[in-house]
Design an enzyme around this catalytic site. Structure first.
Site, PDB file in Angstrom:
ATOM      1  N   GLY A   3       0.768  -1.241   0.000  1.00 58.40           N
ATOM      2  CA  GLY A   3       0.000   0.000   0.000  1.00 58.40           C
ATOM      3  C   GLY A   3       0.795   1.284   0.000  1.00 58.40           C
ATOM      4  CD  GLU A  46       1.875  -9.119   1.280  1.00 58.17           C
ATOM      5  OE1 GLU A  46       1.986 -10.333   1.440  1.00 58.17           O
ATOM      6  OE2 GLU A  46       0.781  -8.531   1.146  1.00 58.17           O
ATOM      7  N   PRO A  47       5.123  -4.085  -0.459  1.00 58.07           N
ATOM      8  CG  PRO A  47       7.213  -3.029  -0.428  1.00 58.07           C
ATOM      9  CD  PRO A  47       6.408  -4.127   0.250  1.00 58.07           C
ATOM     10  N   GLY A  48       4.170  -2.950  -3.639  1.00 61.04           N
ATOM     11  CA  GLY A  48       4.198  -3.225  -5.076  1.00 61.04           C
ATOM     12  C   GLY A  48       4.409  -1.913  -5.815  1.00 61.04           C
ATOM     13  NE  ARG A  49      -0.350   2.298  -5.948  1.00 64.18           N
ATOM     14  CZ  ARG A  49      -1.401   2.080  -6.752  1.00 64.18           C
ATOM     15  NH1 ARG A  49      -1.442   2.635  -7.934  1.00 64.18           N
ATOM     16  NH2 ARG A  49      -2.414   1.331  -6.333  1.00 64.18           N
ATOM     17  NE  ARG A  71      -3.119   2.304 -11.704  1.00 60.20           N
ATOM     18  CZ  ARG A  71      -3.106   3.511 -11.178  1.00 60.20           C
ATOM     19  NH1 ARG A  71      -2.685   4.543 -11.896  1.00 60.20           N
ATOM     20  NH2 ARG A  71      -3.494   3.713  -9.952  1.00 60.20           N
ATOM     21  CB  CYS A 131     -13.740   0.803 -30.972  1.00 54.91           C
ATOM     22  SG  CYS A 131     -12.820   0.749 -32.491  1.00 54.91           S
ATOM     23  CD  GLU A 132     -14.532   0.260 -24.510  1.00 54.16           C
ATOM     24  OE1 GLU A 132     -15.107   0.972 -23.666  1.00 54.16           O
ATOM     25  OE2 GLU A 132     -14.628  -0.958 -24.567  1.00 54.16           O
ATOM     26  CE1 TYR A 178      -1.095  -3.826  -8.764  1.00 57.76           C
ATOM     27  CE2 TYR A 178      -0.418  -1.662  -7.994  1.00 57.76           C
ATOM     28  CZ  TYR A 178      -0.647  -2.997  -7.754  1.00 57.76           C
ATOM     29  OH  TYR A 178      -0.422  -3.522  -6.499  1.00 57.76           O
TER      30      TYR A 178
HETATM   31  N1  LLP Z   1      -0.502  -7.255  -0.879  1.00 59.68           N
HETATM   32  C1  LLP Z   1      -1.762  -7.587  -1.193  1.00 59.68           C
HETATM   33  C2  LLP Z   1      -2.381  -8.712  -0.521  1.00 59.68           C
HETATM   34  C3  LLP Z   1      -2.449  -6.866  -2.177  1.00 59.68           C
HETATM   35  O1  LLP Z   1      -3.698  -7.195  -2.477  1.00 59.68           O
HETATM   36  C4  LLP Z   1      -1.803  -5.793  -2.834  1.00 59.68           C
HETATM   37  C5  LLP Z   1      -2.469  -5.036  -3.890  1.00 59.68           C
HETATM   38  C6  LLP Z   1      -0.489  -5.497  -2.482  1.00 59.68           C
HETATM   39  C7  LLP Z   1       0.127  -6.239  -1.483  1.00 59.68           C
HETATM   40  C8  LLP Z   1       0.293  -4.392  -3.132  1.00 59.68           C
HETATM   41  O2  LLP Z   1      -0.289  -3.153  -2.953  1.00 59.68           O
HETATM   42  P1  LLP Z   1       0.525  -1.847  -3.425  1.00 59.68           P
HETATM   43  O3  LLP Z   1       1.753  -1.741  -2.575  1.00 59.68           O
HETATM   44  O4  LLP Z   1       0.881  -2.030  -4.842  1.00 59.68           O
HETATM   45  O5  LLP Z   1      -0.431  -0.726  -3.221  1.00 59.68           O
HETATM   46  N2  LLP Z   1      -4.705  -2.197  -9.811  1.00 59.68           N
HETATM   47  C9  LLP Z   1      -4.780  -1.164  -8.789  1.00 59.68           C
HETATM   48  C10 LLP Z   1      -4.122  -1.591  -7.510  1.00 59.68           C
HETATM   49  C11 LLP Z   1      -4.677  -2.874  -6.947  1.00 59.68           C
HETATM   50  C12 LLP Z   1      -3.952  -3.325  -5.714  1.00 59.68           C
HETATM   51  C13 LLP Z   1      -4.334  -4.722  -5.385  1.00 59.68           C
HETATM   52  N3  LLP Z   1      -3.639  -5.306  -4.283  1.00 59.68           N
HETATM   53  C14 LLP Z   1      -4.164   0.110  -9.359  1.00 59.68           C
HETATM   54  O6  LLP Z   1      -3.800   0.130 -10.505  1.00 59.68           O
HETATM   55  O7  LLP Z   1      -4.085   1.096  -8.657  1.00 59.68           O
END
Ligand code: LLP
Length: 455
Positions: free
Chosen positions: A248, A290-293, A330, A361-362, A390
């Site tokens: 997050g 669990e950082p992704g973004r 997004r 086409c949207e 994402y």
């Molecule tokens: N851990 C779990 C269990 C999750 O469900 C997620 C994201 C993360 C970690 C990573 O979250 P982050 O650090 O990336 O915020 N597609 C959307 C975001 C969906 C996030 C889903 N879960 C977007 O483009 O903003």
């Protein structure tokens, strides 16, 4: 510029990690995802170092690979000593194909299939975050069949709204993910896990949402989770060794967005959690985040070629680009905001306002509306900033548009880590499957004869 690695060179061109974006567009074609490896490695290190420094029992970031899943990302995360969060058999397969150590994977998902559970168990995945009771029973069966005991976390919902955006909030009681603490069901779930054969309970997991710029939602989650863990200790005699606080971490998309200092944020969370555990006389757990973004978002830029500029007299202007919702859905999905610029004249003022429109086409295929930008011309390279998370991972072949490649920059040297999809890819198995339709082969033959195709 939005990021430190964004600069403008003597030609007035926009540069990413010191590399001219116009040259990249010319060399590799557009649309093009560009990732700056130095940025994403720096983010990994900040998180990993902070978790090591500030948590008394230690901790580790798991790269949430749903944000950008490709083999190279697992290699980079592995080389930085991170674990990874995978959320499907496909992500798990990709991680393993990249040589990522299975024991450093945490497998998530609210609807894992029996096949996926068997795959994860046999691959030796370190932790499976179990979402619900049915899954617990299925996993027990899968582990039993394999003659193994599977270490698990239980996914619980702490009942927190991080007040970011609704589509990505996941920690509230009313959520499709996990089991609620508030209703007492998480306690029942824990009891069940402790009694289920072939299951070794390692701790608890929660994920409250995305784009969180402050420590408060995490410290609130830590309060609720530790109170729950304390209750579990009293009621079940079980002390959890691992607490996974989910992902997050926020990134800034437009000027004025908060740009959190991850070291400071993690430090606040760690100190709060440590004090909380001390107050409860609870042994400090090993912490996962669990950082992704936060790892990949700011490292990415997407480059497009302006196809045309259309001004509707008395209304507004559209800049038509050669990509759009197929490589970045997004805005269409969440109304997400972006910063855009014309890479050819990045130093000029943004004296033009337009909707940046994709090729599908949207009407809803937009990168954004009323976006300030330099006056565009057909043939210009248009850059959308902070697209590392994402975008590629949510790309599609809608309208049969091939997905763009990813070029990774290291020390000013580009390399293709995901190649551009070709038209041949689009008709290769399974996309071009001709014989195995839902109907019989005989039916297919007739159809193909009818259209004059050979099967
Ligand atoms: N851990 C779990 C269990 C999750 O469900 C997620 C994201 C993360 C970690 C990573 O979250 P982050 O650090 O990336 O915020 N597609 C959307 C975001 C969906 C996030 C889903 N879960 C977007 O483009 O903003």
């Amino acid at each position: 510029m939005l990021q430190d690695n964004h600069t403008i060179n003597a030609a007035g061109h926009f540069c990413v990690g010191g590399v001219d974006a116009v040259t990249l567009a010319q060399t590799y074609g557009t649309p093009l995802y560009v990732m700056d490896e130095a940025v994403l490695r720096a983010k990994m290190r900040v998180c990993a170092d902070a978790m090591t420094k500030y948590l008394p029992a230690g901790g580790m970031p798991l790269f949430a690979s749903k944000a950008l899943c490709c083999k190279e990302m697992y290699r980079i995360a592995g080389s930085e000593g991170l674990g990874a969060d995978v959320v499907s058999g496909g992500e798990l397969y990709t991680a393993l194909a990249a040589g990522f150590p299975a024991e450093k994977l945490c497998f998530h998902g609210s609807a894992k299939t029996m096949d996926e559970l068997r795959f994860a168990v046999s691959a030796g995945v370190g932790l499976i975050a179990v979402d619900n009771d049915e899954e617990l029973q299925n996993l027990s069966r899968a582990a039993g069949e394999a003659g193994r005991t599977q270490r698990v976390l239980l996914r619980v919902t702490p009942g927190i709204d991080p007040h970011t955006f609704a589509a990505v909030n996941t920690g509230m009681v009313d959520s499709k993910f996990g089991v609620a603490i508030e209703t007492g069901q998480a306690m029942e779930f824990t009891r069940a896990a402790l009694e289920t054969p072939h299951i070794a309970l390692a701790g608890f997991h929660c994920h409250i949402g995305s784009q969180i710029a402050e420590s408060k939602p995490f410290t609130d989650a830590a309060d609720i989770m530790t109170a729950f863990m304390d209750e579990v200790r009293t009621e079940c005699g079980y002390t959890a060794g691992i607490l996974n606080l989910g992902g997050g971490l926020a990134v800034p998309y437009v000027a004025g967005d908060p740009d959190p200092d991850y070291d400071a944020l993690i430090r606040e969370v760690a100190e709060h959690l440590t004090a909380r555990c001390a107050a409860l006389h609870y042994p400090a757990p090993y912490v996962l985040m669990e950082p992704g973004r936060g790892i990949v978002g700011a490292a990415g830029v997407t480059l497009y070629t302006v196809q045309s500029v259309k001004t509707i007299t008395g209304y507004k202007s559209y800049i038509a680009i050669d990509g759009g919702m197929t490589d970045d859905p997004r805005y269409a999905l969440y109304g997400s905001q972006y910063t855009v610029l014309i890479a050819d004249r990045a130093g000029e003022p943004k004296d033009f306002t337009a909707d940046v429109a994709g090729r599908c086409c949207e009407s809803g295929d937009l990168i954004g509306e009323n976006m300030p930008i330099q006056t565009p011309r057909a043939g210009d390279t248009l850059a959308v900033l902070v697209t590392g998370a994402y975008n590629y991972s949510m790309a599609s072949n809608y309208n049969r548009v091939p997905r763009p490649p990813i070029v990774m920059l290291r020390d000013g040297v580009p390399r293709v880590v995901v190649r551009r999809e070709t038209y041949e890819d689009l008709v290769a198995w399974p996309g071009g499957c001709t014989r195995f339709t839902a109907r019989s082969d005989a039916f297919s033959e007739k159809i193909f004869d009818f259209f004059g195709f050979s099967s």
